[in-house]
Design an enzyme around this catalytic site. Structure first.
Site, mmCIF file in Angstrom:
data_model
loop_
_atom_site.group_PDB
_atom_site.id
_atom_site.type_symbol
_atom_site.label_atom_id
_atom_site.label_comp_id
_atom_site.label_asym_id
_atom_site.label_seq_id
_atom_site.Cartn_x
_atom_site.Cartn_y
_atom_site.Cartn_z
ATOM 1 N N SER A 13 0.866 -1.284 -0.177
ATOM 2 C CA SER A 13 -0.100 0.070 0.035
ATOM 3 C C SER A 13 0.823 1.086 -0.037
ATOM 4 O O SER A 13 0.447 2.382 -0.602
ATOM 5 C CB SER A 13 -0.954 0.136 1.155
ATOM 6 O OG SER A 13 -0.145 0.064 2.416
ATOM 7 N N ASN A 14 2.115 1.155 0.802
ATOM 8 C CA ASN A 14 2.975 2.418 0.500
ATOM 9 C C ASN A 14 3.625 2.505 -0.940
ATOM 10 O O ASN A 14 3.646 3.674 -1.299
ATOM 11 C CB ASN A 14 4.192 2.417 1.531
ATOM 12 C CG ASN A 14 3.476 2.553 2.964
ATOM 13 O OD1 ASN A 14 3.359 3.719 3.281
ATOM 14 N ND2 ASN A 14 3.142 1.804 3.957
ATOM 15 N N MET A 90 10.638 -6.697 4.481
ATOM 16 C CA MET A 90 10.879 -7.354 5.697
ATOM 17 C C MET A 90 12.253 -8.383 6.090
ATOM 18 O O MET A 90 12.154 -9.452 6.387
ATOM 19 C CB MET A 90 9.701 -8.432 6.060
ATOM 20 C CG MET A 90 8.543 -7.430 6.462
ATOM 21 S SD MET A 90 8.553 -6.009 7.471
ATOM 22 C CE MET A 90 6.987 -5.462 7.579
ATOM 23 N N ARG A 91 13.286 -7.829 5.127
ATOM 24 C CA ARG A 91 14.495 -8.482 5.358
ATOM 25 C C ARG A 91 15.602 -7.430 5.978
ATOM 26 O O ARG A 91 15.534 -6.462 5.519
ATOM 27 C CB ARG A 91 15.004 -9.022 3.969
ATOM 28 C CG ARG A 91 14.219 -10.059 3.227
ATOM 29 C CD ARG A 91 14.061 -11.257 3.970
ATOM 30 N NE ARG A 91 15.078 -12.017 4.251
ATOM 31 C CZ ARG A 91 15.323 -12.994 4.876
ATOM 32 N NH1 ARG A 91 14.589 -13.653 5.613
ATOM 33 N NH2 ARG A 91 16.418 -13.727 4.945
ATOM 34 N N LEU A 93 19.089 -6.066 5.993
ATOM 35 C CA LEU A 93 20.117 -5.860 4.535
ATOM 36 C C LEU A 93 21.503 -5.919 5.495
ATOM 37 O O LEU A 93 21.884 -5.563 6.495
ATOM 38 C CB LEU A 93 19.945 -4.551 4.072
ATOM 39 C CG LEU A 93 18.497 -4.280 3.445
ATOM 40 C CD1 LEU A 93 18.238 -3.208 3.189
ATOM 41 C CD2 LEU A 93 18.394 -5.429 2.189
ATOM 42 N N ASN A 107 13.660 4.194 4.425
ATOM 43 C CA ASN A 107 12.679 3.105 4.928
ATOM 44 C C ASN A 107 11.507 3.840 5.685
ATOM 45 O O ASN A 107 11.580 5.019 6.273
ATOM 46 C CB ASN A 107 13.428 2.111 5.829
ATOM 47 C CG ASN A 107 12.534 1.013 6.507
ATOM 48 O OD1 ASN A 107 11.606 0.662 5.804
ATOM 49 N ND2 ASN A 107 12.728 0.785 7.902
ATOM 50 N N HIS A 109 8.718 2.913 8.938
ATOM 51 C CA HIS A 109 8.710 2.235 10.118
ATOM 52 C C HIS A 109 7.200 2.689 10.844
ATOM 53 O O HIS A 109 7.273 3.780 10.944
ATOM 54 C CB HIS A 109 10.138 2.310 10.765
ATOM 55 C CG HIS A 109 9.951 1.347 11.952
ATOM 56 N ND1 HIS A 109 10.104 0.283 12.053
ATOM 57 C CD2 HIS A 109 9.582 1.583 13.389
ATOM 58 C CE1 HIS A 109 10.018 -0.417 13.017
ATOM 59 N NE2 HIS A 109 9.534 0.492 13.724
ATOM 60 N N SER A 136 7.556 6.807 10.788
ATOM 61 C CA SER A 136 8.668 7.490 10.590
ATOM 62 C C SER A 136 9.402 6.990 9.132
ATOM 63 O O SER A 136 9.464 5.982 9.037
ATOM 64 C CB SER A 136 9.794 7.189 11.691
ATOM 65 O OG SER A 136 9.333 7.561 12.795
ATOM 66 N N VAL A 144 19.669 -1.484 12.294
ATOM 67 C CA VAL A 144 18.199 -1.564 11.993
ATOM 68 C C VAL A 144 17.133 -0.391 12.600
ATOM 69 O O VAL A 144 17.530 -0.285 13.682
ATOM 70 C CB VAL A 144 17.611 -2.976 12.362
ATOM 71 C CG1 VAL A 144 16.147 -2.891 12.229
ATOM 72 C CG2 VAL A 144 18.103 -3.992 11.692
ATOM 73 N N ASP A 145 16.525 0.231 11.585
ATOM 74 C CA ASP A 145 15.782 1.447 11.948
ATOM 75 C C ASP A 145 16.466 2.626 12.710
ATOM 76 O O ASP A 145 15.938 3.233 13.827
ATOM 77 C CB ASP A 145 14.651 0.959 13.050
ATOM 78 C CG ASP A 145 13.737 -0.240 12.310
ATOM 79 O OD1 ASP A 145 13.659 -0.177 11.038
ATOM 80 O OD2 ASP A 145 13.087 -1.022 12.818
ATOM 81 N N HIS A 171 -1.459 3.431 8.734
ATOM 82 C CA HIS A 171 -1.284 3.452 7.306
ATOM 83 C C HIS A 171 -1.877 4.494 6.736
ATOM 84 O O HIS A 171 -1.221 5.200 5.504
ATOM 85 C CB HIS A 171 -2.209 2.114 6.647
ATOM 86 C CG HIS A 171 -1.161 0.738 6.589
ATOM 87 N ND1 HIS A 171 -1.814 -0.423 6.166
ATOM 88 C CD2 HIS A 171 -0.063 0.610 7.018
ATOM 89 C CE1 HIS A 171 -0.874 -1.334 6.041
ATOM 90 N NE2 HIS A 171 -0.023 -0.665 6.769
ATOM 91 N N GLU A 174 0.879 6.974 6.849
ATOM 92 C CA GLU A 174 2.054 6.395 6.078
ATOM 93 C C GLU A 174 1.689 6.879 4.473
ATOM 94 O O GLU A 174 2.848 7.240 3.874
ATOM 95 C CB GLU A 174 2.438 4.990 6.357
ATOM 96 C CG GLU A 174 2.991 4.648 7.573
ATOM 97 C CD GLU A 174 3.282 3.162 7.664
ATOM 98 O OE1 GLU A 174 4.205 2.786 8.407
ATOM 99 O OE2 GLU A 174 2.621 2.175 6.757
HETATM 100 C C1 GAR Z 1 3.892 -0.614 6.742
HETATM 101 O O1 GAR Z 1 2.965 -0.155 7.801
HETATM 102 C C2 GAR Z 1 5.423 -0.222 7.294
HETATM 103 O O2 GAR Z 1 5.464 0.781 7.817
HETATM 104 C C3 GAR Z 1 5.627 -1.595 7.693
HETATM 105 O O3 GAR Z 1 5.185 -2.429 6.930
HETATM 106 C C4 GAR Z 1 4.038 -2.128 6.534
HETATM 107 C C5 GAR Z 1 3.878 -2.412 4.794
HETATM 108 O O4 GAR Z 1 2.597 -2.139 4.463
HETATM 109 N N1 GAR Z 1 7.237 -1.587 7.872
HETATM 110 C C6 GAR Z 1 7.868 -2.265 8.878
HETATM 111 O O5 GAR Z 1 7.386 -3.011 9.602
HETATM 112 C C7 GAR Z 1 9.383 -2.206 8.704
HETATM 113 N N2 GAR Z 1 9.877 -2.942 9.736
HETATM 114 P P1 GAR Z 1 2.570 -2.062 2.953
HETATM 115 O O6 GAR Z 1 2.949 -3.283 2.539
HETATM 116 O O7 GAR Z 1 0.970 -2.051 2.736
HETATM 117 O O8 GAR Z 1 3.126 -0.691 2.154
#
Ligand code: GAR
Length: 210
Positions: A13-14, A90-91, A93, A107, A109, A136, A144-145, A171, A174
């Site tokens: 969705s992002n 979700m990997r 790096l 990224n 988060h 963020s 990480v983060d 979301h 975001e």
């Molecule tokens: C988002 O909420 C993003 O912030 C999070 O995964 C979601 C992905 O949603 N990221 C993390 O948790 C990173 N550690 P999306 O696939 O619908 O964009």
């Protein structure tokens, strides 16, 4: 326009929000490649619908993180990528990959960093007593983060929030925050925040992030 690759592992969705923002002629980025470490995820359908090339690199096919990252690096190089956006990727790096993209990789988060780093940030928030959380966008470093914060959006946490209700509110923020942060980052300047389409959403840009 900068040539941006979006790395995903799921719904995307992002990614969708970035694709829609990049359609505007004055947006400084074009999404030219989507890379997923998981086959069959919905983000790949979003890429196809937008006629953006996508590549699946299943991490399980590689003997190590280094080999997986090298496979990604070669696809990114072949596609002349200027900048990477991690969007639900979700990997973790390797340091050599993060070093190669230092200052050119963002990224998103789902927390107000530096609070609630790492896995399942929304679960961590729900298990805590905080009443304000958010999202963020930050530069990616080997830790990480922990890179510089580019922009943040705040989201209230209600006492009766479920995972679904809080995730939905995060979301929504975001999807405004990431296009805004990428634009500001690529222009190397502070830009006015997006119209407050969501009540309760507060955006702030870290002017010192570059
Ligand atoms: C988002 O909420 C993003 O912030 C999070 O995964 C979601 C992905 O949603 N990221 C993390 O948790 C990173 N550690 P999306 O696939 O619908 O964009």
């Amino acid at each position: 326009k900068k040539r941006v690759a979006v790395l995903i592992s799921g719904s995307g969705s992002n990614l969708q929000a970035l694709i829609e923002a990049s359609r505007s002629p004055d947006y400084p980025a074009e999404i030219v490649l989507v890379l997923s470490n998981r086959p069959g995820v919905f983000g790949l359908e979003r890429a196809a619908a937008a006629e953006i090339p996508s590549v699946v690199i299943p991490h399980g096919d590689y003997p190590s993180r280094a080999a997986f990252d090298a496979a990604m690096q070669s696809v990114l190089t072949q596609n002349d990528i200027d900048c990477i956006c991690l969007a639900g990727f979700m990997r973790i790096l390797t340091p050599s990959f993060t070093k190669a993209w230092e200052g050119r990789m963002l990224n998103i988060h789902p927390s107000l960093l530096p609070a609630f780093k790492g896995y399942d940030a929304i679960g961590q928030v729900l298990a805590s007593s905080v009443s304000v959380t958010g999202a963020s966008v930050h530069t990616v470093t080997s830790e990480v983060d922990a890179g510089d914060i580019v922009a943040q959006g705040a989201v209230r946490r209600d006492p009766d929030d479920t995972r679904e209700s809080l995730t939905g509110r995060i979301h929504a923020v975001e999807h405004l925050l990431y296009p805004y942060a990428l634009r500001s980052f690529l222009r190397g300047e502070a830009s006015p925040p997006p119209a407050p389409a969501l009540s309760g959403a507060v955006f702030s840009l870290n002017h010192r992030s570059r």
